[in-house]
Write a protein that holds these residues in place. Structure first.
Motif, PDB file in Angstrom:
ATOM      1  N   SER A 174      36.061  25.040  39.288  1.00  0.00           N
ATOM      2  CA  SER A 174      34.942  24.166  39.277  1.00  0.00           C
ATOM      3  C   SER A 174      35.247  22.828  38.753  1.00  0.00           C
ATOM      4  N   LEU A 175      36.263  22.573  38.307  1.00  0.00           N
ATOM      5  CA  LEU A 175      36.545  21.046  38.004  1.00  0.00           C
ATOM      6  C   LEU A 175      37.296  20.254  39.021  1.00  0.00           C
ATOM      7  N   ARG A 176      37.286  21.143  40.055  1.00  0.00           N
ATOM      8  CA  ARG A 176      37.952  20.508  41.345  1.00  0.00           C
ATOM      9  C   ARG A 176      37.032  19.252  41.826  1.00  0.00           C
ATOM     10  N   GLY A 177      37.619  18.371  42.283  1.00  0.00           N
ATOM     11  CA  GLY A 177      36.521  17.137  42.748  1.00  0.00           C
ATOM     12  C   GLY A 177      36.117  16.257  41.485  1.00  0.00           C
ATOM     13  N   GLY A 178      36.802  16.310  40.462  1.00  0.00           N
ATOM     14  CA  GLY A 178      36.686  15.348  39.190  1.00  0.00           C
ATOM     15  C   GLY A 178      35.007  15.685  38.587  1.00  0.00           C
ATOM     16  N   ARG A 179      34.679  16.905  38.744  1.00  0.00           N
ATOM     17  CA  ARG A 179      33.134  17.172  38.000  1.00  0.00           C
ATOM     18  C   ARG A 179      33.400  17.435  36.578  1.00  0.00           C
ATOM     19  N   PHE A 180      32.135  17.373  36.135  1.00  0.00           N
ATOM     20  CA  PHE A 180      31.918  17.880  34.723  1.00  0.00           C
ATOM     21  C   PHE A 180      31.652  19.452  34.983  1.00  0.00           C
ATOM     22  N   VAL A 181      31.800  20.106  33.931  1.00  0.00           N
ATOM     23  CA  VAL A 181      31.246  21.613  34.275  1.00  0.00           C
ATOM     24  C   VAL A 181      30.578  21.795  33.059  1.00  0.00           C
ATOM     25  N   LEU A 182      29.226  22.309  33.155  1.00  0.00           N
ATOM     26  CA  LEU A 182      28.417  22.771  32.084  1.00  0.00           C
ATOM     27  C   LEU A 182      28.498  24.322  32.103  1.00  0.00           C
ATOM     28  N   ILE A 183      28.784  24.981  31.155  1.00  0.00           N
ATOM     29  CA  ILE A 183      28.869  26.439  30.912  1.00  0.00           C
ATOM     30  C   ILE A 183      27.873  26.900  29.967  1.00  0.00           C
ATOM     31  N   THR A 184      27.015  27.577  30.316  1.00  0.00           N
ATOM     32  CA  THR A 184      25.618  27.944  29.564  1.00  0.00           C
ATOM     33  C   THR A 184      25.830  29.461  29.229  1.00  0.00           C
ATOM     34  N   PRO A 185      25.075  30.193  28.391  1.00  0.00           N
ATOM     35  CA  PRO A 185      24.777  31.599  28.236  1.00  0.00           C
ATOM     36  C   PRO A 185      23.953  32.020  29.081  1.00  0.00           C
ATOM     37  N   GLU A 186      23.160  31.289  29.573  1.00  0.00           N
ATOM     38  CA  GLU A 186      21.856  31.834  30.383  1.00  0.00           C
ATOM     39  C   GLU A 186      21.990  31.676  31.774  1.00  0.00           C
ATOM     40  N   PRO A 187      21.596  32.333  32.841  1.00  0.00           N
ATOM     41  CA  PRO A 187      21.652  31.548  34.188  1.00  0.00           C
ATOM     42  C   PRO A 187      20.397  30.746  34.490  1.00  0.00           C
ATOM     43  N   GLY A 188      20.451  29.680  35.099  1.00  0.00           N
ATOM     44  CA  GLY A 188      19.513  28.536  35.318  1.00  0.00           C
ATOM     45  C   GLY A 188      19.165  27.832  34.205  1.00  0.00           C
ATOM     46  N   ALA A 189      19.906  27.711  33.193  1.00  0.00           N
ATOM     47  CA  ALA A 189      19.826  26.848  32.077  1.00  0.00           C
ATOM     48  C   ALA A 189      19.594  25.538  32.300  1.00  0.00           C
ATOM     49  N   HIS A 190      20.084  25.063  33.336  1.00  0.00           N
ATOM     50  CA  HIS A 190      19.806  23.555  33.804  1.00  0.00           C
ATOM     51  C   HIS A 190      19.982  23.646  35.288  1.00  0.00           C
ATOM     52  N   ASP A 191      18.872  22.555  35.787  1.00  0.00           N
ATOM     53  CA  ASP A 191      18.908  22.331  37.225  1.00  0.00           C
ATOM     54  C   ASP A 191      19.397  20.963  37.474  1.00  0.00           C
ATOM     55  N   SER A 207      29.314  37.454  26.414  1.00  0.00           N
ATOM     56  CA  SER A 207      28.120  37.318  25.656  1.00  0.00           C
ATOM     57  C   SER A 207      27.978  35.999  24.891  1.00  0.00           C
ATOM     58  N   ARG A 208      28.904  35.247  24.801  1.00  0.00           N
ATOM     59  CA  ARG A 208      28.892  34.082  24.294  1.00  0.00           C
ATOM     60  C   ARG A 208      27.838  33.206  24.132  1.00  0.00           C
ATOM     61  N   ARG A 209      27.362  32.556  22.933  1.00  0.00           N
ATOM     62  CA  ARG A 209      26.009  31.948  22.975  1.00  0.00           C
ATOM     63  C   ARG A 209      26.228  30.242  22.938  1.00  0.00           C
ATOM     64  N   THR A 210      27.513  29.883  23.052  1.00  0.00           N
ATOM     65  CA  THR A 210      27.806  28.468  22.803  1.00  0.00           C
ATOM     66  C   THR A 210      27.612  27.764  24.200  1.00  0.00           C
ATOM     67  N   THR A 211      26.792  26.659  24.287  1.00  0.00           N
ATOM     68  CA  THR A 211      26.770  25.858  25.377  1.00  0.00           C
ATOM     69  C   THR A 211      27.712  24.719  25.591  1.00  0.00           C
ATOM     70  N   VAL A 212      28.664  24.676  26.337  1.00  0.00           N
ATOM     71  CA  VAL A 212      29.845  23.603  26.489  1.00  0.00           C
ATOM     72  C   VAL A 212      29.810  22.813  27.673  1.00  0.00           C
ATOM     73  N   LEU A 213      29.852  21.664  27.429  1.00  0.00           N
ATOM     74  CA  LEU A 213      30.187  20.594  28.702  1.00  0.00           C
ATOM     75  C   LEU A 213      31.582  20.060  28.498  1.00  0.00           C
ATOM     76  N   VAL A 214      32.237  20.530  29.707  1.00  0.00           N
ATOM     77  CA  VAL A 214      33.732  20.146  29.820  1.00  0.00           C
ATOM     78  C   VAL A 214      33.852  18.888  30.601  1.00  0.00           C
ATOM     79  N   ARG A 215      34.782  18.108  30.176  1.00  0.00           N
ATOM     80  CA  ARG A 215      35.251  16.755  30.688  1.00  0.00           C
ATOM     81  C   ARG A 215      35.676  17.235  32.227  1.00  0.00           C
ATOM     82  N   PRO A 216      35.767  16.261  33.109  1.00  0.00           N
ATOM     83  CA  PRO A 216      36.636  16.222  34.226  1.00  0.00           C
ATOM     84  C   PRO A 216      38.115  16.779  33.798  1.00  0.00           C
ATOM     85  N   ASP A 217      38.650  16.062  32.696  1.00  0.00           N
ATOM     86  CA  ASP A 217      40.130  16.401  32.453  1.00  0.00           C
ATOM     87  C   ASP A 217      40.312  17.743  31.499  1.00  0.00           C
ATOM     88  N   GLY A 218      39.178  18.590  31.535  1.00  0.00           N
ATOM     89  CA  GLY A 218      39.164  20.040  30.738  1.00  0.00           C
ATOM     90  C   GLY A 218      39.327  19.939  29.395  1.00  0.00           C
TER      91      GLY A 218
END
Length: 485
Positions: A417-434, A451-462
């Motif tokens: 998911s990081l390929r292309g230099g993207r940020f990656v938002l990892i959420t507990p629920e589907p459709g948490a952000h559009d 079942s993790r409940r933490t929402t994490v925003l991963v920078r392009p460098d991981g």
């Protein structure tokens, strides 16, 4: 928008070694026009000194789609031997890459250059930087090209990735304090009549140290040092001297013959006091050099590039303010300092001969053999996976930490998911952000496979840029506005 600049180009990278190539490829892949200036002719040299990719660097290369190809041509090593009697297993590393990869630096350069060319990087070979000046709007780089022709190039930012004798560092007036640690190190590429029992052969006895690693093409690289023979780099070198030092350190010379290249050099420990002056940055050996112990040189430079590239892309693309670039210094300078300490400590302990030095080495070996946390800490530093970047006092504890290659609910994984230099938002629920309207192709949204409940925003460098427990849609939107833009 990406690609727009009042100057000739948004970014000029000086130097086409691994650090410069990864940085330039990242920028071009993110849509930022970039020019690479290199004083050497266009060629990939097989005379490089680096031979090892550690776990964190392999993770970064995996996030660029390059790791599998390099793994196919390199050789894996799942344990390291230090000080003769200390063996560190890598099979417990919390990484997809529970090993180090032995392969010549030129294989890494070939892969990174191919990626940079495909991304559209503009290369200018046989072009030497002869001066540099900057103002509030950009940087002017004076270049002497083939045949002595001179020109001035203009950019918003310049990155000096041009090695220990950096012309960029000199032009901005930064000192390079430090000292020579090892003098009269000898190198050679040779054929061996007898194959070593291990992939990496290394040992020190008395004043002698030797290291042997395979190229994969029938030749081996030998690095040797005799502390008792301190001569200038210009002193003539023959194969007999290399054989003699190898026999002293390893007990035999493995019948080395047919040397295709030999050289003598010295190893320094140096670090620039700042990695940034205005619109000019330093990365890799231009910013820090240290002993080859632990094989951390190329790895540290590639990590510098991974940290700086996405920040330059954010700023030149108008998605973040220039203050984001200040974090390159605060995040990477302490890592460079730590690598100087650890690599220097390894070589000093390896060459210990005074009674108190030998006692210290014995004590350290005992601790690392029997104390798990100490061993994990050392491996974390050596492989790069243990470093954490500073975070605001009120931030979530995950902020600034490296994110492993976690699996997602749809069967994908983080590095893909990081390929292309993207940020990656990892959420507990589907459709948490559009992301369709606000962040488009600069953000991927994924869901934990657990079942993790933490929402994490991963920078392009991981690394974690933001995290929150039980985050609301409003919390997420605020975090994306602050970090993704």
């Amino acid at each position: 928008m990406n690609g727009t600049s009042e100057n000739g180009t948004p970014v000029i990278v000086v130097g086409s070694g691994p650090t410069g190539l990864l940085l330039a490829g990242d920028l071009a892949g993110a849509g930022v026009p970039v020019t690479v200036v290199e004083k050497r002719p266009h060629r990939i040299s097989n005379l490089s000194r680096a031979f090892v990719l550690h776990a964190r660097t392999l993770e970064q290369l995996d996030a660029r789609g390059l790791a599998d190809g390099l793994e196919a041509v390199g050789q894996r090593l799942d344990r390291l031997r230090l000080f003769g009697d200390l063996t560190l297993g890598l099979d417990t590393l919390p990484s997809r890459f529970r090993h180090l990869l032995v392969l010549p630096q030129y294989e890494v350069e070939k892969a990174l250059e191919r990626r940079a060319v495909e991304a559209g990087v503009d290369f200018r070979y046989e072009s030497e930087v002869t001066g540099l000046s900057q103002d509030g709007n950009g940087v002017t780089v004076r270049v002497e090209g083939p045949g002595g022709a001179t020109e001035s190039l203009r950019a918003d930012y310049v990155v000096g990735a041009d090695g220990m004798r950096s012309a960029v560092r000199s032009a901005i007036g930064l000192p390079f304090p430090g000292h020579s640690v090892i003098r009269s190190v000898v190198l050679a590429d040779v054929r061996l009549a007898e194959q070593p029992e291990t992939l990496l052969t290394v040992n020190a006895v008395g004043d002698a140290f030797a290291f042997i690693a395979p190229f994969g093409d029938g030749y081996h690289r030998v690095i040797a040092w005799n502390r008792a023979r301190d001569v200038p780099d210009s002193e003539p070198l023959d194969l007999d001297e290399i054989k003699e030092v190898t026999r002293l350190a390893l007990g035999r010379d493995f019948g080395m013959h047919d040397a295709r290249w030999m050289s003598r050099f010295h190893s320094d420990e140096r670090q620039a006091p700042a990695y940034r002056v205005g619109r000019v940055f330093l990365a890799g050996d231009a910013a820090h050099v240290h002993t080859p112990a632990g094989g951390q040189g190329m790895n540290t430079g590639l990590q510098d590039a991974a940290n700086l590239s996405w920040k330059l892309a954010q700023v030149t693309g108008g998605h973040a303010g220039p203050e984001l670039l200040d974090t390159y210094q605060s995040e990477r300078h302490p890592v460079g300092r730590a690598v100087l300490r650890s690599s220097g400590g390894i070589v000093r302990l390896a060459m210990a001969r005074r009674p108190w030095e030998l006692a210290l080495r014995t004590a350290l070996t005992t601790v690392l053999d029997h104390v798990g946390p100490a061993r994990r800490r050392m491996l974390g530093q050596l492989t790069g996976i243990g470093y954490k970047y500073p975070a605001p006092r009120s931030a979530h504890p995950l902020t600034g930490t490296r994110v492993p290659d976690v699996a997602f609910a749809d069967g994908g994984r983080l590095h893909e998911s990081l390929r292309g230099g993207r940020f990656v938002l990892i959420t507990p629920e589907p459709g948490a952000h559009d992301t369709r309207d606000t962040h488009k192709d600069r953000l991927a949204v994924e869901r934990w496979a657990t079942s993790r409940r933490t929402t994490v925003l991963v920078r392009p460098d991981g690394y974690v840029g933001w995290a929150m427990e039980e985050a609301t849609p409003r919390d997420i939107e605020a975090a994306l506005a602050a970090h993704v833009g």
